[in-house]
Design a protein around this motif. Structure first.
Motif, short mmCIF file in Angstrom:
data_model
loop_
_atom_site.label_atom_id
_atom_site.label_comp_id
_atom_site.label_asym_id
_atom_site.label_seq_id
_atom_site.Cartn_x
_atom_site.Cartn_y
_atom_site.Cartn_z
N THR A 42 0.84 -1.20 0.00
CA THR A 42 0.00 0.00 0.00
C THR A 42 0.88 1.25 0.00
N ARG A 43 0.28 2.38 -0.36
CA ARG A 43 1.07 3.61 -0.45
C ARG A 43 1.60 4.04 0.91
N ASN A 44 0.83 3.86 1.98
CA ASN A 44 1.33 4.22 3.31
C ASN A 44 2.47 3.31 3.74
N ASN A 91 5.59 4.49 1.82
CA ASN A 91 6.14 5.75 2.30
C ASN A 91 6.76 5.62 3.69
N PHE A 106 6.84 8.56 -2.10
CA PHE A 106 6.06 8.29 -3.31
C PHE A 106 4.84 9.20 -3.25
N ASP A 148 -1.33 10.07 -4.13
CA ASP A 148 -2.09 10.02 -2.89
C ASP A 148 -3.59 10.13 -3.18
N ASP A 168 -5.82 4.27 1.65
CA ASP A 168 -4.54 3.55 1.67
C ASP A 168 -4.64 2.37 0.71
N SER A 196 -3.83 -0.25 -2.50
CA SER A 196 -2.68 -1.03 -2.96
C SER A 196 -2.11 -0.38 -4.22
N LEU A 197 -0.80 -0.50 -4.38
CA LEU A 197 -0.15 0.14 -5.53
C LEU A 197 -0.54 -0.55 -6.84
N MET A 251 -3.84 0.92 -7.64
CA MET A 251 -3.67 2.30 -8.09
C MET A 251 -3.20 2.35 -9.54
N MET A 281 -0.41 8.04 -11.69
CA MET A 281 0.27 6.75 -11.84
C MET A 281 0.81 6.58 -13.25
#
Length: 453
Positions: free
Chosen positions: A108-110, A113, A123, A126, A130, A132-133, A136, A152
């Protein structure tokens, strides 16, 4: 197929009703039967096996990350198997010198980071949740930082994808550019799980800015706030974030997060750069908003103060739902050229006010993108019909302004008709041909983006 999956997956296959129902809904207002089974993938080999079996038995597969989509992307409209990739969550490689990172799809982005922070990197994409990449990338997500750092689309350098036949494809490299063949990376970015399952990603990352400062400013009307945004962008101020909350959104986050903000249309802005550069950007913005009647220009310079404001912004959707207990939210997002933004928002507000539906507006207005949420009583069909009619009018207006029917939510189930209006039958037919070539049995997330003839 279920027999073969049980033999391969063991306890990582679930047919329990509660698990299936959890994986059969997202944040959209649609209600659909759940998938017939859920597989928890832990490796590329797992994904290869599941898709190979699905291709052989012609069973639909719906990729699932964190379930935060808003347009029905993960709903099992034709039944089948939900492939949950959330356990594929390893950060595989951080190349600080090259400003790249390689991750599995379920990171995940959180999570990313939190790891990057130790190396002075971040990254920037946002979308609020939260997510998943992999999800995203599949929805071509953007969010609050897009006005400066892009979406993205600009930040995925390459990926590993398992095709509908269970074959492993690798697209792109860690190099910043390439002229080698078709750009398959961009083909899969935004494909909404209809062409294959993303298992790994190579992403751009950025140095943490030397100085960061956030500010809030209140206006007498949404129009004045949007006009300020337009002038900020047209003057070339390299603002990192510029978010609009209307009075209904501000009231909702006040109640949810106990903030005590003035209940008026608000811009929430953030500036990145050197201390001198941030000060210069802030001064230029302050002069613009003062001319347009902006008031209470307050600074949040500590990480704690900034985090409190941005957390409240990210809670806006859930906060709004709590203002009308039991409601559902029909939400849509459009993106228009920045010069048409004020006109687009003003018209949408006038229509919803005339209809008398509760609503709220939030928007990444720095790039012409905003979201309008209609809060409806699901037991009153007339409210759902009114929300859909208003959403329809808003999207059609955006298309007449050379805008798009979705700035970041994606097409999913909800906006398939608008995609045809925006891109044209010929372009959508090319998309169908690509889908047919890569997924001849139509097993990959069928029924999304467009229907196959």
């Amino acid at each position: 197929m279920l027999t073969a999956l049980r033999q391969y997956c063991g306890p990582r296959l679930s047919t329990r009703q509660a698990v299936r129902e959890q994986h059969g809904r997202d944040e959209s207002p649609f209600d659909m039967p759940p998938p017939e089974a859920v597989v928890f993938a832990e490796s590329v080999d797992d994904v290869v096996e599941v898709l190979g079996l699905a291709h052989q038995h012609r069973v639909p597969v719906i990729p699932y990350g964190t379930g935060t989509s808003l347009e029905g992307h993960i709903l099992a409209v034709q039944g089948g198997v939900c492939l949950d990739v959330s356990r594929m969550n390893l950060i595989q490689q951080i190349n600080a010198e090259d400003l790249t990172v390689t991750v599995q799809t379920g990171v995940t982005r959180n999570q990313l980071n939190a790891e990057l922070r130790h190396q002075g990197l971040f990254f920037p994409i946002d979308p609020g949740a939260d997510a998943s990449l992999g999800g995203m990338a599949a929805t071509r997500a953007s969010g609050t930082n897009a006005v400066r750092y892009g979406t993205m689309r600009e930040n995925v350098l390459g990926m590993t994808v398992v095709s509908a036949q269970g074959k492993v494809l690798r697209t792109g490299t860690r190099a910043r550019k390439s002229s080698a063949g078709y750009d398959l990376t961009r083909l899969f970015v935004g494909s909404e799980g209809t062409l294959g399952v993303i298992t790994d990603l190579c992403l751009r990352v950025y140095p943490l800015p030397e100085a960061v400062s956030a500010a809030v400013c209140f206006f007498g009307s949404v129009d004045a706030a949007v006009q300020a945004t337009i002038q900020i962008i047209q003057m070339g101020v390299p603002i990192a974030r510029c978010e609009l909350l209307d009075v209904h959104a501000v009231r909702a986050v006040n109640q949810h997060d106990h903030l005590g903000l003035r209940e008026a249309p608000m811009l929430l802005m953030e500036f990145h750069g050197s201390p001198a550069g941030v000060a210069e950007q802030a001064q230029a913005v302050q002069e613009i908003v003062r001319e347009l009647g902006g008031a209470d220009f307050d600074w949040a310079t500590t990480p704690e103060a900034r985090s409190k404001l941005w957390t409240a912004r990210h809670h806006a959707y859930l906060s709004a739902l709590q203002t009308r207990p039991g409601c559902r939210c029909v939400t849509t997002d459009i993106c228009v050229p920045i010069s048409r933004l004020a006109e687009s928002i003003n018209a949408a507000v006038a229509e919803v006010e005339a209809a008398g539906l509760p609503y709220f507006i939030v928007g990444h207005v720095g790039d012409g993108n905003f979201h309008l949420g209609y809060l409806i009583d699901p037991t009153v069909p007339a409210e759902r019909e009114a929300a859909e009619r208003l959403s329809h009018q808003m999207v059609r207006r955006a298309l007449t302004m050379d805008g798009t029917c979705t700035g970041e939510h994606g097409i999913g189930l909800h906006k398939q008709t608008y995609l045809i209006e925006e891109a044209g039958e010929a372009a959508v037919d090319v998309m169908r041909q690509l889908k047919q070539a890569l997924d001849p049995h139509n097993i990959m997330n069928p029924g999304k983006i467009f229907t196959q003839p």
